[in-house]
Design a protein around this motif. Structure first.
Motif, PDB file in Angstrom:
ATOM      1  N   SER A   1      29.935  38.983  44.300  1.00 48.00           N
ATOM      2  CA  SER A   1      30.771  40.031  44.589  1.00 48.00           C
ATOM      3  C   SER A   1      30.005  41.258  44.198  1.00 48.00           C
ATOM      4  O   SER A   1      29.357  41.482  43.111  1.00 48.00           O
ATOM      5  N   THR A   2      30.179  42.354  45.180  1.00 46.19           N
ATOM      6  CA  THR A   2      29.732  43.594  44.660  1.00 46.19           C
ATOM      7  C   THR A   2      30.684  44.357  43.724  1.00 46.19           C
ATOM      8  O   THR A   2      31.907  43.817  43.767  1.00 46.19           O
ATOM      9  N   ALA A   3      30.139  45.292  43.129  1.00 44.89           N
ATOM     10  CA  ALA A   3      31.040  46.080  42.084  1.00 44.89           C
ATOM     11  C   ALA A   3      32.119  46.766  43.104  1.00 44.89           C
ATOM     12  O   ALA A   3      33.291  46.558  42.388  1.00 44.89           O
ATOM     13  N   GLN A   4      31.813  47.237  44.194  1.00 44.84           N
ATOM     14  CA  GLN A   4      32.834  47.767  44.849  1.00 44.84           C
ATOM     15  C   GLN A   4      34.119  46.988  45.404  1.00 44.84           C
ATOM     16  O   GLN A   4      35.022  47.096  45.471  1.00 44.84           O
ATOM     17  N   HIS A   5      33.505  45.541  45.894  1.00 48.22           N
ATOM     18  CA  HIS A   5      34.638  44.759  46.264  1.00 48.22           C
ATOM     19  C   HIS A   5      35.350  44.263  44.997  1.00 48.22           C
ATOM     20  O   HIS A   5      36.516  44.086  45.118  1.00 48.22           O
ATOM     21  N   PHE A   6      34.628  43.998  43.968  1.00 51.94           N
ATOM     22  CA  PHE A   6      35.466  43.505  42.635  1.00 51.94           C
ATOM     23  C   PHE A   6      36.306  44.420  42.356  1.00 51.94           C
ATOM     24  O   PHE A   6      37.623  44.140  42.201  1.00 51.94           O
ATOM     25  N   PHE A   7      35.943  45.869  42.098  1.00 55.54           N
ATOM     26  CA  PHE A   7      36.963  46.687  41.549  1.00 55.54           C
ATOM     27  C   PHE A   7      38.207  47.123  42.732  1.00 55.54           C
ATOM     28  O   PHE A   7      39.494  47.366  42.373  1.00 55.54           O
ATOM     29  N   GLU A   8      37.924  46.975  43.922  1.00 58.24           N
ATOM     30  CA  GLU A   8      38.751  47.378  44.764  1.00 58.24           C
ATOM     31  C   GLU A   8      39.955  46.265  45.121  1.00 58.24           C
ATOM     32  O   GLU A   8      41.198  46.526  45.189  1.00 58.24           O
ATOM     33  N   ARG A   9      39.376  45.027  44.814  1.00 57.61           N
ATOM     34  CA  ARG A   9      40.410  43.857  44.634  1.00 57.61           C
ATOM     35  C   ARG A   9      41.562  44.008  43.602  1.00 57.61           C
ATOM     36  O   ARG A   9      42.595  43.868  43.568  1.00 57.61           O
ATOM     37  N   LEU A  10      41.013  44.373  42.226  1.00 57.63           N
ATOM     38  CA  LEU A  10      41.927  44.764  41.064  1.00 57.63           C
ATOM     39  C   LEU A  10      42.571  45.959  41.522  1.00 57.63           C
ATOM     40  O   LEU A  10      44.039  45.896  41.226  1.00 57.63           O
ATOM     41  N   LYS A  11      42.324  46.849  41.855  1.00 59.60           N
ATOM     42  CA  LYS A  11      42.838  48.025  42.354  1.00 59.60           C
ATOM     43  C   LYS A  11      44.351  47.822  43.350  1.00 59.60           C
ATOM     44  O   LYS A  11      45.296  47.991  43.256  1.00 59.60           O
ATOM     45  N   LYS A  12      43.835  46.906  44.261  1.00 63.83           N
ATOM     46  CA  LYS A  12      44.823  46.592  45.425  1.00 63.83           C
ATOM     47  C   LYS A  12      45.717  45.949  45.051  1.00 63.83           C
ATOM     48  O   LYS A  12      46.845  45.930  45.272  1.00 63.83           O
ATOM     49  N   ALA A  13      45.423  44.912  43.932  1.00 60.93           N
ATOM     50  CA  ALA A  13      46.391  44.176  43.366  1.00 60.93           C
ATOM     51  C   ALA A  13      47.276  44.910  42.252  1.00 60.93           C
ATOM     52  O   ALA A  13      48.300  44.087  41.857  1.00 60.93           O
ATOM     53  N   GLY A  14      47.195  45.839  42.007  1.00 60.44           N
ATOM     54  CA  GLY A  14      47.819  46.761  40.824  1.00 60.44           C
ATOM     55  C   GLY A  14      47.558  46.324  39.606  1.00 60.44           C
ATOM     56  O   GLY A  14      48.548  46.282  38.741  1.00 60.44           O
ATOM     57  N   ILE A  15      46.683  45.624  39.269  1.00 60.79           N
ATOM     58  CA  ILE A  15      46.130  45.192  37.758  1.00 60.79           C
ATOM     59  C   ILE A  15      46.277  46.103  36.950  1.00 60.79           C
ATOM     60  O   ILE A  15      45.663  47.238  37.052  1.00 60.79           O
ATOM     61  N   LYS A  16      46.738  46.108  35.683  1.00 62.10           N
ATOM     62  CA  LYS A  16      46.976  46.866  34.699  1.00 62.10           C
ATOM     63  C   LYS A  16      46.118  46.578  33.442  1.00 62.10           C
ATOM     64  O   LYS A  16      45.660  47.413  32.686  1.00 62.10           O
ATOM     65  N   THR A  17      45.689  45.077  33.369  1.00 59.21           N
ATOM     66  CA  THR A  17      44.783  44.718  32.199  1.00 59.21           C
ATOM     67  C   THR A  17      43.888  43.715  32.600  1.00 59.21           C
ATOM     68  O   THR A  17      44.540  42.788  33.519  1.00 59.21           O
TER      69      THR A  17
END
Length: 150
Positions: A16-32
């Protein structure tokens, strides 16, 4: 009005690229992000090394970071599977027995995982301990978690 069950996700960072990794977390609404790796400082981790990851999570998505090695396999279990190309079913049995002996279901509560995402290195959850952790806890907690693999 019924309350939503605690929602927990899992994610891996390899392939995974960093961009794809962090976008998945943000889109999922991850808090921790709960890091369930035994070793979270390896140079092979790239953007997912503990100190860097904690910074990126905070800056990119205001996501908290905690490392919980109690949710990781021992070095022996890991090496027998990874380095020695062991059998997945043996790894699975040994890791489930380890979680049982550690009593991880008594050290966490379902609501503690709400909005959290378990991180390890594997790209997919199929042969990964993060999936075993959420399945084990869900079984112990009467299927109270809503699980999504990112």
């Amino acid at each position: 009005m019924s309350q939503m069950p605690p929602q927990v996700a899992t994610i891996g960072f390899t392939k995974s690229t960093a961009q794809h990794f962090f976008e998945r977390l943000k889109k999922a609404g991850i808090k921790t992000l709960i890091d369930v790796r035994l070793n979270n400082t390896s140079q092979l981790s790239g953007f997912a090394k503990a100190a860097d990851l904690s910074y990126f999570l905070k800056e990119i998505g205001e996501i908290g970071y905690v490392h919980k090695p109690i949710l990781a396999p021992t070095d022996d279990i890991l090496k027998a599977f990874k380095r020695d190309k062991g059998d997945w079913r043996v790894y699975e049995r040994k890791f489930i027995a380890l979680m049982e002996s550690r009593g991880i279901e008594t050290k966490f509560q379902p609501d503690m995982l709400d909005g959290a995402c378990l991180l390890c290195s594997e790209a997919t959850p199929h042969h990964c301990h993060r999936r075993l952790v959420v399945e084990y806890l869900n079984q112990k907690w009467g299927n109270s978690l809503l699980v999504k693999h990112l």
